[in-house]
Write an enzyme that holds these catalytic residues in place. Structure first.
Site, PDB file in Angstrom:
ATOM      1  N   ASP A  33       0.805  -1.455  -0.002  1.00  0.00           N
ATOM      2  CA  ASP A  33      -0.114  -0.033  -0.017  1.00  0.00           C
ATOM      3  C   ASP A  33       0.891   1.121   0.124  1.00  0.00           C
ATOM      4  O   ASP A  33       0.979   2.085  -0.818  1.00  0.00           O
ATOM      5  CB  ASP A  33      -0.940   0.043   1.016  1.00  0.00           C
ATOM      6  CG  ASP A  33      -0.276   0.003   2.607  1.00  0.00           C
ATOM      7  OD1 ASP A  33       0.972  -0.584   2.552  1.00  0.00           O
ATOM      8  OD2 ASP A  33      -0.765   0.105   3.703  1.00  0.00           O
TER       9      ASP A  33
ATOM     10  N   ASP B 111       6.808   3.963   3.075  1.00  0.00           N
ATOM     11  CA  ASP B 111       7.022   5.137   3.923  1.00  0.00           C
ATOM     12  C   ASP B 111       8.483   5.285   4.112  1.00  0.00           C
ATOM     13  O   ASP B 111       9.288   5.823   3.446  1.00  0.00           O
ATOM     14  CB  ASP B 111       6.168   4.859   5.086  1.00  0.00           C
ATOM     15  CG  ASP B 111       6.230   5.889   6.155  1.00  0.00           C
ATOM     16  OD1 ASP B 111       6.705   6.918   5.926  1.00  0.00           O
ATOM     17  OD2 ASP B 111       5.922   5.512   7.459  1.00  0.00           O
TER      18      ASP B 111
ATOM     19  N   LYS C 153       5.516   8.058   0.154  1.00  0.00           N
ATOM     20  CA  LYS C 153       5.318   9.376   1.100  1.00  0.00           C
ATOM     21  C   LYS C 153       6.824  10.306   0.694  1.00  0.00           C
ATOM     22  O   LYS C 153       7.978   9.484   1.020  1.00  0.00           O
ATOM     23  CB  LYS C 153       5.038   9.174   2.764  1.00  0.00           C
ATOM     24  CG  LYS C 153       3.978   8.561   2.868  1.00  0.00           C
ATOM     25  CD  LYS C 153       3.791   8.671   4.688  1.00  0.00           C
ATOM     26  CE  LYS C 153       2.380   8.059   5.061  1.00  0.00           C
ATOM     27  NZ  LYS C 153       2.558   8.016   6.537  1.00  0.00           N
TER      28      LYS C 153
ATOM     29  N   PHE D  17      -0.524  11.088   7.854  1.00  0.00           N
ATOM     30  CA  PHE D  17      -1.285   9.895   7.963  1.00  0.00           C
ATOM     31  C   PHE D  17      -2.436   9.464   7.388  1.00  0.00           C
ATOM     32  O   PHE D  17      -3.564  10.313   7.303  1.00  0.00           O
ATOM     33  CB  PHE D  17      -1.330   9.728   9.469  1.00  0.00           C
ATOM     34  CG  PHE D  17      -1.585   8.085  10.005  1.00  0.00           C
ATOM     35  CD1 PHE D  17      -0.198   7.312  10.183  1.00  0.00           C
ATOM     36  CD2 PHE D  17      -2.691   7.421  10.026  1.00  0.00           C
ATOM     37  CE1 PHE D  17      -0.470   5.895  10.576  1.00  0.00           C
ATOM     38  CE2 PHE D  17      -2.756   6.130  10.263  1.00  0.00           C
ATOM     39  CZ  PHE D  17      -1.440   5.326  10.363  1.00  0.00           C
ATOM     40  N   VAL D  18      -2.330   8.420   6.480  1.00  0.00           N
ATOM     41  CA  VAL D  18      -3.599   8.275   5.593  1.00  0.00           C
ATOM     42  C   VAL D  18      -4.526   7.014   6.111  1.00  0.00           C
ATOM     43  O   VAL D  18      -3.695   5.782   6.390  1.00  0.00           O
ATOM     44  CB  VAL D  18      -3.048   7.989   4.235  1.00  0.00           C
ATOM     45  CG1 VAL D  18      -2.847   9.414   3.768  1.00  0.00           C
ATOM     46  CG2 VAL D  18      -1.967   7.148   3.865  1.00  0.00           C
TER      47      VAL D  18
ATOM     48  N   ASP E 119      -5.395   0.826   7.075  1.00  0.00           N
ATOM     49  CA  ASP E 119      -6.095   0.972   8.272  1.00  0.00           C
ATOM     50  C   ASP E 119      -5.502   2.007   9.242  1.00  0.00           C
ATOM     51  O   ASP E 119      -4.024   2.182   9.030  1.00  0.00           O
ATOM     52  CB  ASP E 119      -6.384  -0.364   8.942  1.00  0.00           C
ATOM     53  CG  ASP E 119      -5.044  -0.988   9.643  1.00  0.00           C
ATOM     54  OD1 ASP E 119      -4.224  -0.934   8.927  1.00  0.00           O
ATOM     55  OD2 ASP E 119      -5.234  -1.145  10.923  1.00  0.00           O
TER      56      ASP E 119
ATOM     57  N   ARG F 258     -10.320   0.844   6.835  1.00  0.00           N
ATOM     58  CA  ARG F 258      -9.891   0.022   5.630  1.00  0.00           C
ATOM     59  C   ARG F 258     -10.956   0.082   4.543  1.00  0.00           C
ATOM     60  O   ARG F 258     -10.793   0.104   3.418  1.00  0.00           O
ATOM     61  CB  ARG F 258     -10.030  -1.308   6.000  1.00  0.00           C
ATOM     62  CG  ARG F 258      -8.347  -1.765   6.406  1.00  0.00           C
ATOM     63  CD  ARG F 258      -8.184  -3.278   6.341  1.00  0.00           C
ATOM     64  NE  ARG F 258      -7.605  -4.057   7.525  1.00  0.00           N
ATOM     65  CZ  ARG F 258      -6.359  -3.742   7.785  1.00  0.00           C
ATOM     66  NH1 ARG F 258      -5.462  -2.994   6.685  1.00  0.00           N
ATOM     67  NH2 ARG F 258      -5.719  -4.069   8.878  1.00  0.00           N
TER      68      ARG F 258
END
Ligand code: IMP
Ligand code: MG
Length: 183
Positions: free
Chosen positions: A99, A102, A130, A151-152, A158, A164
């Site tokens: 996903d 980071d 990011k 923060f996504v 989630d 989610r």
């Protein structure tokens, strides 16, 4: 609660981004046996949309890679479980689907472990990357969207097991980060 959430990437934008990344992947692997490895659980929605845009023969595998402990919403040490992976990735190209890129530690730890199984290649596709967070000397090969360091949640991603199922990617504000475990 959901009404108050700040949409970062709307559904139509997600569709376009997934289509774009799928085209790049398809061009890259045309005519080669591909194993797509989804990193559970947060890549689930991206993975299912992505494979439906890929018009090439492929295998799909799933591996759980969970944060060992959480620290202020950020994952802790990574626990990777390759047991579910079919051992036969020799002579195949492996594409890890995650996903978010980071710090990059997830990808950084996964690549050598998958490499040991002797595939033709190991590359990575991530929905989000990011900005300014990378802490390892690799970049993902395919990226859907570059985003700021926020923060996504949503679209499979989630916070404390929530959000989610949002169909879009939203920013979780600091105020909400503190109370993520409450229903
Ligand atoms: P990395 O190993 O630091 O690249 O972190 C990647 C993983 O951390 C992602 O696959 C996510 O599961 C999690 N993560 C990083 N940022 C966020 C976020 O903004 N929201 C939810 N999970 C995140
Ligand atoms: Mg993840």
């Amino acid at each position: 609660m959901d009404d108050a959430m700040k949409v970062l990437i709307a559904e139509e934008q997600l569709r376009e981004g997934v289509r774009r990344i799928a085209q790049q992947i398809q061009q890259r692997y045309q005519g080669r046996p591909l194993t797509v490895v989804g990193v559970l659980t947060s890549s689930l929605v991206f993975l299912s949309d992505l494979i439906r845009q890929l018009d090439i023969p492929l295998r799909v595998e799933l591996i759980p890679a969970r944060a060992g402990a959480r620290n202020g919403g950020r994952p802790g040490p990574l626990v990777i479980n390759l047991d579910l992976l079919a051992p036969d990735v020799r002579d195949r190209d492996v594409l890890v689907v995650d996903d978010i890129f980071d710090t990059g530690h997830t990808v950084w730890e996964l690549i050598p472990q998958l490499d040991e199984l002797g595939p033709n290649s190991v590359r990575t596709a991530v929905l989000l990357r990011k900005q300014g967070r990378r802490a390892v000397p690799v970049e993902p090969d395919f990226v859907g969207f570059d985003i700021a360091d926020v923060f996504v949640v949503g679209y499979g991603i989630d916070y404390a097991d929530r959000y989610r199922n949002l169909p879009y990617v939203a920013v979780l504000e600091d105020a909400e980060l503190g109370r993520g475990s409450k229903p």
